[in-house]
Structures are given as structure tokens and as C-alpha cells.
Design a protein around this motif. Structure first.
Motif, PDB file in Angstrom:
ATOM      1  N   UNK A   1      -1.401   5.053   0.677  1.00 52.56           N
ATOM      2  CA  UNK A   1      -2.239   5.206   1.868  1.00 52.56           C
ATOM      3  C   UNK A   1      -3.441   6.101   1.604  1.00 52.56           C
ATOM      4  N   UNK A   2      -4.608   5.656   2.010  1.00 58.57           N
ATOM      5  CA  UNK A   2      -5.823   6.448   1.844  1.00 58.57           C
ATOM      6  C   UNK A   2      -6.434   6.410   0.457  1.00 58.57           C
ATOM      7  N   UNK A   3      -5.913   5.545  -0.425  1.00 60.47           N
ATOM      8  CA  UNK A   3      -6.387   5.541  -1.812  1.00 60.47           C
ATOM      9  C   UNK A   3      -7.841   5.117  -1.938  1.00 60.47           C
ATOM     10  N   UNK A   4      -8.396   4.467  -0.931  1.00 61.24           N
ATOM     11  CA  UNK A   4      -9.751   3.936  -1.031  1.00 61.24           C
ATOM     12  C   UNK A   4     -10.839   4.961  -0.754  1.00 61.24           C
ATOM     13  N   UNK A   5     -10.529   6.060  -0.069  1.00 64.56           N
ATOM     14  CA  UNK A   5     -11.593   6.917   0.452  1.00 64.56           C
ATOM     15  C   UNK A   5     -12.404   7.620  -0.640  1.00 64.56           C
ATOM     16  N   UNK A   6     -11.748   8.296  -1.559  1.00 61.07           N
ATOM     17  CA  UNK A   6     -12.486   8.963  -2.637  1.00 61.07           C
ATOM     18  C   UNK A   6     -13.195   7.966  -3.551  1.00 61.07           C
TER      19      UNK A   6
ATOM     20  N   UNK B   1       0.818  -1.207   0.000  1.00 62.09           N
ATOM     21  CA  UNK B   1       0.000   0.000   0.000  1.00 62.09           C
ATOM     22  C   UNK B   1       0.852   1.257   0.000  1.00 62.09           C
ATOM     23  N   UNK B   2       2.117   1.107  -0.217  1.00 59.53           N
ATOM     24  CA  UNK B   2       3.020   2.251  -0.287  1.00 59.53           C
ATOM     25  C   UNK B   2       4.001   2.048  -1.446  1.00 59.53           C
ATOM     26  N   UNK B   3       3.450   1.804  -2.622  1.00 58.00           N
ATOM     27  CA  UNK B   3       4.285   1.633  -3.794  1.00 58.00           C
ATOM     28  C   UNK B   3       4.962   2.953  -4.163  1.00 58.00           C
ATOM     29  N   UNK B   4       6.093   2.852  -4.806  1.00 56.29           N
ATOM     30  CA  UNK B   4       6.776   4.044  -5.286  1.00 56.29           C
ATOM     31  C   UNK B   4       5.898   4.741  -6.313  1.00 56.29           C
ATOM     32  N   UNK B   5       5.686   6.034  -6.122  1.00 55.96           N
ATOM     33  CA  UNK B   5       4.837   6.801  -7.032  1.00 55.96           C
ATOM     34  C   UNK B   5       5.603   8.035  -7.505  1.00 55.96           C
TER      35      UNK B   5
ATOM     36  N   UNK C   1      -8.305  13.529  -3.076  1.00 59.69           N
ATOM     37  CA  UNK C   1      -8.481  12.091  -2.959  1.00 59.69           C
ATOM     38  C   UNK C   1      -7.690  11.276  -3.951  1.00 59.69           C
ATOM     39  N   UNK C   2      -6.956  11.940  -4.859  1.00 59.02           N
ATOM     40  CA  UNK C   2      -6.260  11.241  -5.930  1.00 59.02           C
ATOM     41  C   UNK C   2      -4.839  11.775  -6.105  1.00 59.02           C
ATOM     42  N   UNK C   3      -3.980  10.928  -6.699  1.00 53.82           N
ATOM     43  CA  UNK C   3      -2.619  11.351  -6.999  1.00 53.82           C
ATOM     44  C   UNK C   3      -1.880  11.817  -5.755  1.00 53.82           C
ATOM     45  N   UNK C   4      -1.297  13.003  -5.828  1.00 58.93           N
ATOM     46  CA  UNK C   4      -0.532  13.556  -4.716  1.00 58.93           C
ATOM     47  C   UNK C   4      -1.349  14.513  -3.857  1.00 58.93           C
ATOM     48  N   UNK C   5      -2.641  14.626  -4.120  1.00 56.63           N
ATOM     49  CA  UNK C   5      -3.499  15.461  -3.287  1.00 56.63           C
ATOM     50  C   UNK C   5      -3.897  14.718  -2.013  1.00 56.63           C
ATOM     51  N   UNK C   6      -4.469  15.467  -1.095  1.00 60.93           N
ATOM     52  CA  UNK C   6      -4.861  14.891   0.200  1.00 60.93           C
ATOM     53  C   UNK C   6      -5.850  13.741   0.008  1.00 60.93           C
TER      54      UNK C   6
ATOM     55  N   UNK D   1      -2.111   1.632 -11.270  1.00 67.08           N
ATOM     56  CA  UNK D   1      -1.956   0.595 -10.249  1.00 67.08           C
ATOM     57  C   UNK D   1      -1.130   1.128  -9.075  1.00 67.08           C
ATOM     58  N   UNK D   2      -0.048   1.825  -9.370  1.00 66.98           N
ATOM     59  CA  UNK D   2       0.779   2.380  -8.299  1.00 66.98           C
ATOM     60  C   UNK D   2       0.020   3.451  -7.519  1.00 66.98           C
ATOM     61  N   UNK D   3      -0.742   4.283  -8.220  1.00 69.00           N
ATOM     62  CA  UNK D   3      -1.493   5.347  -7.556  1.00 69.00           C
ATOM     63  C   UNK D   3      -2.580   4.795  -6.639  1.00 69.00           C
TER      64      UNK D   3
END
Length: 344
Positions: free
Chosen positions: A250-255, A39-43, A110-115, A244-246
Motif C-alpha cells: 500500500x502506498x508504494x506509488x507515491x515516492x 497490493x499487499x504481498x508478503x514482505x 516512501x520505501x521498504x518499511x518506512x512511511x 517486486x514484493x516491495x
């Protein structure tokens, strides 16, 4: 003499077996997600140029890519909404236009490098992020109006932003916009959404929320949905790998859970499109699962709209970039008309 179990006994045995099977499957899912899925792949950054974050009052921290070496009217690009959305979706357009004009790309909340905090993601939150990004871009370019282009569901957010602050925009570009189809047309309440809190609360909670998302964002699942988007097995592999990496941050599921629960679908998108008085360029594909534009004639005949279609999927800029940019450039070159005046 041994008594044979009756129907009630067999039913009870089957029920217990079903419960045990379910619990075993659930435990297996949680274990697989925790120990076998990163859940912390290199991005790395999705785009060249400068990547920075903006602290906004209403949308949290949002990420903005920028390449401003050239002179001209700035162009803001906005990705779509899905389980793995991010700014890589606009990469062909960004790389093309950075050679001739200032270009920016937004990672929506909720996506990419945003909160990516756990909160309710709604169209209003996305509109506020767009407002903040456009204000920042205008400050950097002497306060002038910008051109802005969005993909799919985000087109409705851009339309709302332009309706609220029309002076901030010179023109709008809409790629495969949601809201002209039978299911998601928007003539409902203004500035509303279709979300159900009960669905979101059921999905986005421990201990199963993240494991379920990990299954949704598995490679086979993501390839399947990208093929539906492209309308072909021939998808962009760079986009697939970055998605896939994005989705494994962490937190990728919320949005995405708010997307699944309907909170990110506006109730008024079609109405918003009809309210636009700015010049609007729209392109959509004719292949795949996103080809229902039966309500497009409601705007296609208006003098401030240009609507074209291409024999592509929903991301025509990945398949026929030259055709997309040539038509868009012709549209921009013809920006000599005045905005339509509101009807009395």
C-alpha cells in the motif's frame, strides 16, 4: 441514392473510435490493477538483525535495520532511489560487515518499511531521514562519528547530510553516485530539486495513479530496468523478487511518482560533492546505462577522495563484493589524514 460520408464524417468516426478505444483501455487497466494485481504481498525483512521504526519530526516514520553484536565504528548503508527501492539493495554489504562491526541500513521515506504516505518526497525529506538515523546510531554508540555509504541518487542526500553535520561522520562511501554526468550534474540552486508539481499531480491521483504504477512495476518492466542497472541480463534474482514484493505494498506509488516528476533530483549535487572535506571513497562500474562520470575529475585529484572503477554495472557490490570491500577496507585503514579545511 445513398450519400457517402465525407472527410469530416470519417474523421468524426475515427475520433469517436479512438476515444472509445482509449476509454476501453483505461477501464481495462483499472480492472486489471484492481482484480489481478496484489497490493499487499508478503514482505519479510530485507536484512537479518533487528528491524525497528523511528518516529522522526521531519521525515515521518522511518525503518532502520541494525546488527550491533560487534564492536567498532558503526556503518550506515543507504539504498538508491527507483520505483522499487529498498534496503535489499545493500544486502551484500550489510551481511559482510555485520561480521566485523556494527552495521545499520535505512529504508528511506516512501520505501521498504518506512512511511509511504502521499506527500511530496524531496531531497530535503531524505536528508532529514538520514540525520535522524545517524543521530540514533550515534546515541547507541557513545556519540562517536559514523561511516556512511549510499548508492546512486542517495549519494547526493548523504553528501548534503555530511555538509550540514560534518562532525557526525568519519568518512563517506559513494557507490555509483548520481551527479557527475552531463544530465544531472548539480551546479544549480542550493538545496533545491527539479520537480514539477503538475507532473506529479497528474500521475499520483485516482483513478489511474495506482494502475499506472502497477504497470510500471510489472515483472517484465522491473526486470528490464534491473538489466539496465546491472548492464547485463545476469541480474540478482533475490533482489528482483524482493523489489517486486516491495513495489506491491500500500502506498508504494507515491515516492516513485515524485522520482518520475523530478522532485527527488537535487539541483546542487556536484557542488555538494566539491564541498566535502571528509574522507570520501567512491566506486562506480563501467558497464550498463550508468557510466557517465565525466565530471569525476573535479574531485578525483583531491587528497580526501579515492575514486575507483570496476568492470561491473551500477551495483558492483552484487557482482564483485570481494573487490569492493577490499578496496573500501584499504581506504578505511588509511584514515590518518585530517579533514580538508574550508577554502577561504
Amino acid at each position: 441514392m445513398r450519400r457517402q460520408p465525407g472527410k469530416n464524417g470519417r474523421a468524426g468516426s475515427y475520433g469517436i473510435a479512438a476515444v472509445l478505444t482509449f476509454l476501453g483501455s483505461a477501464a481495462g487497466l483499472v480492472g486489471w490493477s484492481r482484480f489481478a494485481v496484489s497490493r499487499q504481498m508478503d514482505l519479510p525483512p530485507a536484512l537479518p538483525g533487528q528491524l525497528e521504526t523511528l518516529a522522526t519530526d521531519r521525515a515521518g516514520t522511518v525503518a532502520l535495520y541494525g546488527s550491533s553484536d560487534q564492536e567498532g565504528v558503526p556503518l550506515l548503508l543507504i539504498h538508491s532511489i527507483n520505483a522499487a527501492a529498498n534496503a535489499y539493495e545493500v544486502r551484500p554489504l550489510y551481511k559482510h560487515y555485520r561480521e566485523s562491526r556494527p552495521v545499520y541500513a535505512l529504508d528511506l521515506p516512501g520505501f521498504g518499511f518506512s512511511e509511504r504516505s502521499r506527500r511530496r518526497y524531496t531531497p530535503r525529506l531524505m536528508v532529514e531521514a538520514i540525520h535522524a538515523a545517524v543521530a540514533e546510531i550515534r546515541d547507541r554508540h557513545r556519540g562517536g562519528a559514523v561511516d556512511a555509504m549510499a548508492l546512486s541518487l542517495s549519494c547526493s542526500y548523504l553528501a548534503r547530510a555530511a555538509v550540514e553535520r560534518p562532525d557526525a561522520y568519519r568518512s563517506l562511501g559513494l557507490i555509483s553516485p548520481t551527479g557527475f554526468d552531463a544530465k544531472l550534474s548539480g551546479d544549480g540552486p542550493l538545496d533545491g530539486h527539479r520537480g514539477r508539481d503538475s507532473v506529479r499531480d497528474l500521475l499520483d491521483r485516482k483513478p489511474f495513479g495506482r494502475p499506472l504504477f502497477d504497470a510500471l512495476a510489472s515483472r517484465p518492466s522491473m526486470r528490464f530496468f534491473l538489466q539496465k542497472t546491472f548492464g547485463s541480463r545476469d541480474i540478482d534474482e533475490g533482489l528482483f523478487a524482493y523489489d517486486y514484493a516491495s513495489a506491491h505494498q500500500p502506498g508504494a506509488e507515491h515516492a516513485p511518482y515524485c522520482f518520475i516528476a523530478g522532485h527527488l533530483f537535487p539541483t546542487d549535487s556536484t557542488r555538494l560533492y566539491e564541498e566535502l572535506r571528509l574522507p570520501v571513497w567512491m566506486v562506480h562500474g563501467r558497464r550498463g546505462d550508468f557510466v557517465d562520470y565525466r565530471l569525476a575529475p573535479r574531485v578525483a585529484g583531491r587528497p580526501n577522495w579515492r575514486v575507483v572503477s570496476l568492470p561491473t554495472g551500477a551495483f558492483p557490490h552484487f557482482e564483485r563484493l570481494d573487490d569492493v570491500t577490499a578496496d573500501y577496507d584499504a581506504f578505511l585503514a588509511d584514515l590518518t589524514w585530517a579533514p580538508l579545511q574550508p577554502q577561504a
